[in-house]
Write a protein that holds these residues in place. Structure first.
Motif: not given
Length: 123
Positions: A7-8, A39-45, A54-60, A84-88
């Motif tokens: 989120g940060k 079929h969409t922009d952004g990431a799936i989290v 927890i999220a779709s269409g997520w952008f850094v 993001a503190n150690g996320c893959y």
């Protein structure tokens, strides 16, 4: 990484998964997630400890840590892996032909699985 850390460093636009409590380990969910991802922009989290989407269409928010090589998707994947503190972060594209990139902090590992040619179906 944690949901708070994500989120940060970014945000989600429209999230069709919100409120549905979908877990990638449940039958059919991975296919739904795959169709949405290509079929969409952004990431799936996905929460790595629970498997919940927890999220779709997520952008850094800031891709500057992603370097200067590659497109926006590649630079975004590298940047969020460091923020993001150690996320893959698994980066793939619809035109990847089986190649996946796994990012963790500043490290990247490529997986390449050649796609098999389609066989003719006889009816």
């Amino acid at each position: 990484g944690s949901k708070e850390a994500l989120g940060k460093c970014g945000h989600s636009g429209f999230n069709p998964f919100q409120g549905h409590n979908l877990c990638i380990l449940n039958p059919g969910v991975a296919d739904t997630m795959r169709r949405n991802a290509f079929h969409t922009d952004g990431a799936i989290v996905v929460d790595g400890s629970t498997g919940m989407i927890i999220a779709s269409g997520w952008f850094v928010a800031d891709i500057s840590l992603g370097g200067s090589s590659g497109g926006a998707r590649s630079r975004s994947a590298k940047a969020v892996a460091q923020q993001a503190n150690g996320c893959y972060v698994i980066k793939c594209s619809e035109d990847s032909r089986g190649k996946l990139l796994l990012h963790l902090d500043k490290d990247t590992l490529a997986f390449n699985s050649a796609l098999k040619p389609c066989e003719s179906l006889s009816i």
